[in-house]
Design an enzyme around this catalytic site. Structure first.
Site, PDB file in Angstrom:
ATOM      1  N   SER A 149       0.836  -1.203   0.000  1.00  0.00           N
ATOM      2  CA  SER A 149       0.000   0.000   0.000  1.00  0.00           C
ATOM      3  C   SER A 149       0.874   1.258   0.000  1.00  0.00           C
ATOM      4  O   SER A 149       1.684   1.422  -0.909  1.00  0.00           O
ATOM      5  CB  SER A 149      -0.972  -0.066   1.192  1.00  0.00           C
ATOM      6  OG  SER A 149      -2.028   0.830   1.018  1.00  0.00           O
ATOM      7  N   ASP A 225     -10.035  -5.845  -3.190  1.00  0.00           N
ATOM      8  CA  ASP A 225      -9.401  -4.846  -2.324  1.00  0.00           C
ATOM      9  C   ASP A 225     -10.344  -3.645  -2.195  1.00  0.00           C
ATOM     10  O   ASP A 225     -10.726  -3.034  -3.213  1.00  0.00           O
ATOM     11  CB  ASP A 225      -8.071  -4.432  -2.977  1.00  0.00           C
ATOM     12  CG  ASP A 225      -7.223  -3.533  -2.103  1.00  0.00           C
ATOM     13  OD1 ASP A 225      -7.789  -2.638  -1.447  1.00  0.00           O
ATOM     14  OD2 ASP A 225      -5.995  -3.711  -2.111  1.00  0.00           O
ATOM     15  N   HIS A 258      -7.402  -6.158   0.886  1.00  0.00           N
ATOM     16  CA  HIS A 258      -6.213  -5.320   1.131  1.00  0.00           C
ATOM     17  C   HIS A 258      -5.407  -5.795   2.344  1.00  0.00           C
ATOM     18  O   HIS A 258      -4.395  -5.210   2.669  1.00  0.00           O
ATOM     19  CB  HIS A 258      -6.683  -3.873   1.366  1.00  0.00           C
ATOM     20  CG  HIS A 258      -5.607  -2.824   1.233  1.00  0.00           C
ATOM     21  ND1 HIS A 258      -4.952  -2.573   0.037  1.00  0.00           N
ATOM     22  CD2 HIS A 258      -5.061  -1.960   2.130  1.00  0.00           C
ATOM     23  CE1 HIS A 258      -4.068  -1.596   0.212  1.00  0.00           C
ATOM     24  NE2 HIS A 258      -4.103  -1.219   1.482  1.00  0.00           N
TER      25      HIS A 258
END
Ligand SMILES: N[C@@H](CCC(=O)N[C@@H](CS)C(=O)NCC(=O)O)C(=O)O
Length: 281
Positions: A149, A225, A258
């Site tokens: 991320s 995600d 995620h």
């Protein structure tokens, strides 16, 4: 640097250290996993994978949730996990939101007050931390970098901006084009100011056209995600790569979100990718 704790793990050691960071002008903690080859009475220097975590994380999320140690032990690879921002400060507004300030340093060097004297996570992870680790631990100068991320993007810019410094790079669900998403715009606006020209040297998608070294990119992304549509935009990165023939292996994984459940599912592939580049395979 001061040793805070050790845990035996797959015949190697997970350690946590504290040290004073000159780049960040504060005390920092980081974690390292040393494989069996690098511990014991006859330690042998091993190459290092740097892992940069995402928003809200410390050095511990990856170490406790990704399940990377078993494979790293087999491969003979150390893993170093820094924190995600300066700590122990109390700058105005620093702790008000999860996506700016503490836990959200974005791996850039801030130029705006009050952030500029401390929020220099780029210098910290690219320069100061490797120097410290290489000076004190049984590691070689073979370095690779990965992350998730905000940290996946951090890994990409660290590699793109430093030809020759890393043997390989990969990312999980990176914030691929931060200039064009809310997380990135908030961070870049706050740390760098509102002149978008100043953002260009910190955005992986915008760095691709002029990259001096074309290290292949391995990028994994889950289709479920929750941040894919609003924040991550891997297609922008893939399009930029296609235009200049920068090799990217963008793998879309159906149904993955995620979280670290996603990372744990594919971390072994990333460790193998880095092991090959680091001469461990
Ligand atoms: N806290 C935010 C999301 C933060 C988030 O998803 N952080 C990711 C990195 S961007 C993470 O790794 N969180 C810590 C963890 O899963 O251990 C929210 O609730 O919307």
């Amino acid at each position: 640097m001061q040793l805070l704790s050790t845990n035996a793990c797959f015949d190697g050691e997970h350690r946590r250290y504290q040290h004073h960071s000159a780049a960040l002008d504060c005390d920092m903690e980081f974690a390292v996993y040393l494989p069996p080859a690098a511990v014991g009475s006859n330690p042998r220097p091993v190459p290092v994978l740097y892992w940069l975590s995402g928003l809200t994380c410390t050095d511990q999320n990856f170490m406790q949730k990704a399940g990377a140690q078993k494979k790293a032990a087999q491969l003979g690879m150390a893993i170093v996990c820094p924190d995600t921002s300066p700590r122990g400060l109390d700058l105005p507004g620093e702790h008000d939101s999860y996506d700016f300030g503490s836990g959200a340093g974005f791996y850039v060097n801030a130029t705006r007050q009050p952030w500029a004297p401390h929020y220099r996570m780029y210098d910290y992870v690219v320069k100061e931390l490797p120097q410290l680790v290489e000076g004190h631990l049984p590691v070689t100068e073979g370095r690779s970098i990965s992350g998730h991320s905000m940290g996946g993007h951090g890994a990409l810019i660290a590699a793109l901006k430093n030809p020759g410094h890393y043997k390989s790079v990969s990312a999980f669900a990176p914030i691929a084009n931060p200039s064009e998403c809310p997380w990135g715009q908030k961070a870049f606006g706050g740390y760098l100011g509102n002149d978008r020209k100043a953002w260009e040297e910190w955005d992986a998608t915008l760095l691709i056209p002029t990259a001096k070294e074309r290290l292949p990119l391995l990028v994994d992304q889950g289709t479920a995600d929750e941040f894919l549509d609003s924040q991550l935009n891997p297609d922008a990165l893939a399009d930029a790569c296609e235009r200049v023939h920068h090799h990217i292996n963008l793998r879309m994984h159906r149904g993955y979100d995620h979280s670290y459940f996603f990372i744990a599912s594919f971390i072994d592939d990333h460790l193998e990718h880095h092991a090959s580049a680091l001469g461990l395979r």
